[in-house]
Design an enzyme around this catalytic site. Structure first.
Site, short mmCIF file in Angstrom:
data_model
loop_
_atom_site.label_atom_id
_atom_site.label_comp_id
_atom_site.label_asym_id
_atom_site.label_seq_id
_atom_site.Cartn_x
_atom_site.Cartn_y
_atom_site.Cartn_z
N THR A 150 0.89 -1.11 -0.04
CA THR A 150 0.11 0.03 -0.19
C THR A 150 0.80 1.13 -0.09
O THR A 150 1.21 1.57 -1.24
CB THR A 150 -0.84 0.12 1.29
OG1 THR A 150 -0.14 -0.26 2.53
CG2 THR A 150 -1.87 -1.21 1.04
N THR A 194 -1.04 -2.56 9.66
CA THR A 194 -1.25 -3.62 8.77
C THR A 194 0.13 -3.89 8.23
O THR A 194 0.65 -3.46 7.47
CB THR A 194 -2.20 -3.45 7.47
OG1 THR A 194 -3.50 -3.23 8.12
CG2 THR A 194 -2.27 -4.61 6.72
#
Lengths: 405, 405
Positions: A150, A194
């Site tokens: 990401t 995450t």
């Protein structure tokens, strides 16, 4: 380790495509498939708020066998209620259909923004497209690794080969993580941030042993990394063992060798997460020794690693060691400034309650490097721990204040 | 409250001078003196690494009587070993000499850089100069308040007057704090951050009751503020009661009224610390209701307040509520996303596990204010807590990466 990759362990294929979920046009849906029903283990975030794929993943891995992993980036499928759970199950069903297995044999993962329903049409297209291109080349490994990224600026992978008698066993992995990083993953619960990691091996390891080995490897690696100490809703680390090398890991000696190799791969991946922490310009490795016990050592190392003041000082190459000593004292575990010794980049700065005379300018220059070492000997017991973090820069603020939902 | 100040409660004098300890030419040595042996209470940091003045202060306040406070800024006298303790005792002796009391009746405080010995010649000069100028005017109160500031950009003071029958009781205070703020002060142990607060009152309150009242007031104010969650080695809050108003606080009703007024003063001071947090552009007030219990409510509110991701989102006026919900889940106390409701600036964004449809641009505009309100109803029990923090800006990094030792 340089030529090996995620698909070097025999028995695995992968692929990934851009399905339009992420803004950035890099792969965002990936499949990792084992030729057989792999022995499998996974650890998940201990956050009380866990994403739908974590819930489904826990159930599916419970039996100790998996055929594959389906992952998307760009959307975390977290805080999405019952529809989110249905979507995570649907991802498994779609992947199972193209692989030719049961949906319960698939581990689903998602990473990205929290609180938005998955765009299931795109996810479905992505799974079909990815299935059409499965392979075990370096290129395929690279694509899968990219599909989990990401805000990461760098790809993260590691692999190792170990000889077990006549057999060569390979262990490999990819991971992602840059922000929301403070994992505390356990077999039954979750981490900070995450952080996703997928590990493959062609060793033959029974599921119960694999679970134990993965949990231990994570404790000394992913669970010892913090960027912002924000445990994510989605953290997952999974290890699939195909057994295709023929080497059975079961004797005490073999287990120890496998554990060491797995630990090395996980530590390499974890270190790469710290180095790519949002806005990071350097890694800070904090080693605490002679703490009252292991729990105290971990708590002290984490408190130092998570201190904004320490992280800012590291960014500014400032040997402001008072911030480190005060952080060691604030976490509630036994600590006595009159017994400890603190070294910064190998230079003793504080010993048994007293500041030492240092050349601050020279020490500052020694801190202007890619990895700063902090060594705190507590002089109390036999507790030891190492935690990796990164410095805190203006860039971290830019990334996280200007990243709009 | 505007015209009252630290010396409005009868029976107190103060003064402060610049003695050359701080770089900035503002007062750095201050004296606060009570005409009589005041009933006194103080709470201190719970950091295992506590500064010499904290050690000496704990001993001196134990008897429940103090004649005064001597404070310096620019140097924390922390991590300074035996010499540091001797210096803290010497500060008390010097102050006692000019006041005409016993050294044990003085509370010493220091704030500033850790790990450097106090420049005792400057401290000594400062105490003598300050003693020559004691007074109870607004100007004197201002000077004393300035003498405790370090990286603070604003002065912090609060005062209140309450009628007790025919008597008017006044309670006033000054405080400092901008960075290293995450106090957990208790009567016997310490807080996060250098936070100093000095409170005066002319009520007559017995020392044991005063201690109880101060500890309770601190829990709902100073201990509920965090800037960087870095509990300092020096945090101290002290309350001196001269009794000069003649009003005895002992009946249940009077104690409740006094506690409420003291709480109001402390909350005002604590709020001023959050508002002046290093690099802050706004205050974030986090109220958690219906948590499993009070401990859980506090833990959840603190976890949200200390999340770098939440603080950055606040800085960017970003209604990225997933960061708030995930922070609520990471602190280990009971929390269930399926039972909670989250409001941002009064707008419900997440309810019982499901994201609500919001106008993100409109909500972002509502967040572009000096105080953002976060309300999380956990739907579990009767635990309630409020914590104040500030946003995290590039300026915080500038202040703390470029502030060299």
């Amino acid at each position: 380790m340089s030529e090996l990759h995620l698909l070097s362990p025999r028995g695995f294929k992968a692929s990934a495509v851009y399905a339009g979920i992420k803004m950035k046009q890099t792969p965002d849906v990936g499949l990792l498939v084992c030729d057989c029903a792999a022995s499998a283990a996974a650890v998940f975030t201990t956050n009380k708020v866990f994403a739908a794929p974590v819930k489904v993943g826990r159930e599916n891995v419970a039996g100790g066998r998996l055929r594959g992993v389906v992952v998307n980036s760009g959307n975390a499928n977290a805080c999405t209620g019952k529809q989110g759970e249905r979507d995570a199950v649907a991802m498994c069903k779609l992947a199972a259909k193209v692989i030719g297995c049961d949906a319960k044999e698939i581990l689903p993962s998602s990473t990205g923004i929290i609180g938005h329903l998955l765009p299931m049409e795109k996810v479905s297209d992505g799974i079909r497209w990815a299935a059409a291109d499965l392979g075990n080349s370096a290129k395929h490994a690279l694509q899968f690794g990219d599909a989990i990224l990401t805000t990461d600026l760098t790809r993260k992978s590691a692999a190792i080969e170990v000889k077990f008698g006549k057999d060569r066993v390979r262990i490999a992995g990819v991971c992602k993580g840059s922000g929301m990083i403070g994992p505390h993953m356990t077999l039954h619960a979750p981490p900070h941030a995450t952080m996703l990691a997928y590990l493959t091996t062609d060793a033959k390891v029974a599921p119960p042993l694999l679970r134990k080995l993965l949990a231990k490897a994570c404790d000394g690696s992913f669970n010892a990394v913090t960027v912002d100490d924000h445990m994510s809703t989605n953290d997952t680390a999974a290890l699939l063992a195909s057994g295709a090398s023929g080497a059975l890991v079961s004797s005490k000696k073999d287990v120890e060798r496998f554990a060491a190799a797995l630990g090395e791969v996980c530590q390499s991946l974890a270190y790469q997460i710290a180095a790519d922490g949002e806005g990071a310009t350097k890694v800070v490795a904090i080693t605490v020794t002679s703490a009252a016990n292991e729990k105290a050592a971990k708590a002290i190392a984490r408190a130092i690693a998570n201190s904004l003041l320490v992280k800012c000082a590291m960014h500014g190459n400032d040997p402001n060691w008072g911030r480190i000593v005060s952080a060691a004292g604030l976490c509630g575990v036994p600590f006595d400034a009159d017994k400890c010794q603190l070294k910064l980049q190998g230079t003793a700065v504080f010993r048994k309650g007293r500041p030492l005379v240092i050349d601050a300018a020279a020490l500052s220059a020694k801190m202007n490097v890619k990895e700063v070492q902090v060594d705190l000997n507590c002089g109390m017991g036999d507790g030891v721990a190492t935690v990796w973090t990164c410095d805190l820069s203006r860039e971290y603020i830019t990334i996280n204040a200007d990243y709009h939902t």
